[in-house]
Design an enzyme around this catalytic site. Structure first.
Site, PDB file in Angstrom:
ATOM      1  N   GLY A  37       3.167   5.973  12.623  1.00  0.00           N
ATOM      2  CA  GLY A  37       3.526   7.389  12.436  1.00  0.00           C
ATOM      3  C   GLY A  37       4.909   7.659  12.996  1.00  0.00           C
ATOM      4  N   HIS A  38       5.162   7.148  14.205  1.00  0.00           N
ATOM      5  CA  HIS A  38       6.496   7.298  14.804  1.00  0.00           C
ATOM      6  C   HIS A  38       7.534   6.498  14.008  1.00  0.00           C
ATOM      7  CE1 HIS A  38       3.782   7.621  18.492  1.00  0.00           C
ATOM      8  NE2 HIS A  38       4.401   8.787  18.495  1.00  0.00           N
ATOM      9  N   GLY A 148       6.352  15.066  12.803  1.00  0.00           N
ATOM     10  CA  GLY A 148       5.288  14.661  11.890  1.00  0.00           C
ATOM     11  C   GLY A 148       4.385  15.827  11.507  1.00  0.00           C
ATOM     12  N   GLN A 149       3.969  15.819  10.272  1.00  0.00           N
ATOM     13  CA  GLN A 149       3.003  16.813   9.770  1.00  0.00           C
ATOM     14  C   GLN A 149       1.642  16.650  10.455  1.00  0.00           C
ATOM     15  OE1 GLN A 149       3.368  19.413   7.984  1.00  0.00           O
ATOM     16  NE2 GLN A 149       1.256  19.897   7.455  1.00  0.00           N
ATOM     17  N   GLN A 154       2.795  22.348  15.500  1.00  0.00           N
ATOM     18  CA  GLN A 154       3.983  22.044  16.316  1.00  0.00           C
ATOM     19  C   GLN A 154       5.258  22.142  15.465  1.00  0.00           C
ATOM     20  OE1 GLN A 154       4.225  18.767  19.339  1.00  0.00           O
ATOM     21  NE2 GLN A 154       5.174  17.662  17.661  1.00  0.00           N
ATOM     22  N   VAL A 177       0.885   9.808   8.606  1.00  0.00           N
ATOM     23  CA  VAL A 177       0.703   8.380   8.319  1.00  0.00           C
ATOM     24  C   VAL A 177      -0.699   7.983   8.781  1.00  0.00           C
ATOM     25  CG1 VAL A 177       1.517   6.039   8.823  1.00  0.00           C
ATOM     26  CG2 VAL A 177       3.161   7.910   8.554  1.00  0.00           C
ATOM     27  N   MET A 185      -2.899   8.068  12.263  1.00  0.00           N
ATOM     28  CA  MET A 185      -2.396   7.295  13.406  1.00  0.00           C
ATOM     29  C   MET A 185      -2.154   8.245  14.572  1.00  0.00           C
ATOM     30  SD  MET A 185      -1.018   4.054  12.405  1.00  0.00           S
ATOM     31  CE  MET A 185      -1.122   3.224  10.834  1.00  0.00           C
ATOM     32  N   ARG A 188      -3.504   8.410  20.831  1.00  0.00           N
ATOM     33  CA  ARG A 188      -4.832   8.610  21.444  1.00  0.00           C
ATOM     34  C   ARG A 188      -5.914   7.754  20.785  1.00  0.00           C
ATOM     35  NH1 ARG A 188      -2.738  14.146  22.381  1.00  0.00           N
ATOM     36  NH2 ARG A 188      -2.727  14.416  24.629  1.00  0.00           N
TER      37      ARG A 188
END
Ligand code: AMP
Length: 294
Positions: A37-38, A148-149, A154, A177, A185, A188
């Site tokens: 995701g990152h 990220g969505q 946020q 992602v 993803m 956590r």
């Protein structure tokens, strides 16, 4: 790639890049424990910007009492190795004191948008988020910042902050992602054992069923939310915090989906691990498909 720990050093690098070299800076703010995701955000930053800065800072002000600040996974060595592979230019990994110097007492709050959904379950969370993002923007002075969505609320709140406080940064939001299983993803996810990880796929399965129902003509919030709840309730390891349908931009609660994109979002505990996920309904099919597979 340079790892920068001091705010002064980061500020002088940013100043030089902007003023003397006229280069565009892209910032990807993270709390580390990096995953795909990152990496997707970094990939896009690399494509759009001359210089890519990834910040890694587990921000205490966005964790509530009793949340997982202490346990949050931290591995700067592994993260740095990954970032070097992705041709990142600077990793900004400040100490606590560099971000919140002794006596620091200023917070940034986006009112209204911060109080519902995640904000209702995690009071003070978004105040911590907007404060750290504002500090990072002032230190790094990015032309673009990538979010990220996955954390849909946020992204909405950060955009509002940028407008309200006239930050000279464009916010780029990229799709969720997911793992092969559909599980979004998340750092956590490292807390989950095998059984819990399997159980956690119920989040994306439920959202996916709701998308199908929407595509088949179900626009009513109560019925879409109930569909998601009923699927998750069948999973014994899952405990719902909330499931909600809101306008994707104003975050207003919706009775039904009309002509604007709607955010169907949820937070669910799997054991002690609190996971979030969402899907946007009401866009074109192509945009929706980028938001969730499963
Ligand atoms: P975090 O390290 O969890 O604070 O996340 C840093 C950034 O990565 C935030 O903008 C997140 O929304 C984004 N992000 C985290 N997980 C995902 C994911 N599965 N898909 C897309 N973006 C993500």
């Amino acid at each position: 790639m340079e790892i920068v720990n001091r705010r002064k050093r980061m500020m002088s690098i940013a100043r030089k890049l902007r003023r003397e070299e006229n280069r565009t800076i892209g910032l990807v703010p993270t709390m580390g424990a990096l995953h795909e995701g990152h990496l997707n955000l970094i990939h896009e930053a690399r494509a759009m910007c001359d210089v890519v800065v990834v910040s890694i800072f587990v921000n205490p002000t966005q964790f509530g009492p009793g949340e997982d600040f202490g346990a949050y996974p931290r591995d700067l060595t592994a993260d740095s190795a990954l970032l070097a592979e992705y041709n990142v230019d600077y990793v900004f990994a400040p100490t606590m004191e560099e971000i919140y110097p002794q006596g620091s007492s200023t917070f940034v709050t986006v009112e209204g948008l911060s109080e519902q959904l995640e904000g209702a379950s995690r009071p003070g969370h978004f105040r911590g988020v907007t404060t750290i993002v504002a500090i990072l923007f002032n230190i790094v002075r990015p032309h673009f910042a990538f979010f990220g969505q996955k954390d849909a609320q946020q992204s909405v709140i950060v955009k509002q902050m940028v407008r309200d406080l006239a930050f000279n940064t464009e916010i780029v939001v990229l799709p969720v992602v997911r793992e092969e299983s559909g599980l979004a993803m998340s750092s956590r996810n490292e807390y989950l054992n095998d059984e819990q990880r399997q159980a956690a796929t119920v989040l994306s399965r439920a959202l996916s069923k709701a998308r199908t129902a929407y595509e088949d003509g179900e626009y009513g919030a109560a019925r879409l939310v109930e569909l998601v709840r009923s699927i998750i309730e069948k999973e014994p390891l899952a405990r719902i915090d909330y499931v909600s349908l809101n306008d994707a931009e104003s975050l207003e609660t919706l009775d039904k989906i009309e002509d604007r994109p709607a955010l169907l979002s949820l937070a669910v505990f799997i054991g002690k691990t609190r996971l979030i996920d969402n899907v946007v309904l009401g866009k074109t099919k192509k945009q929706d498909a980028a938001g969730a597979k499963a």
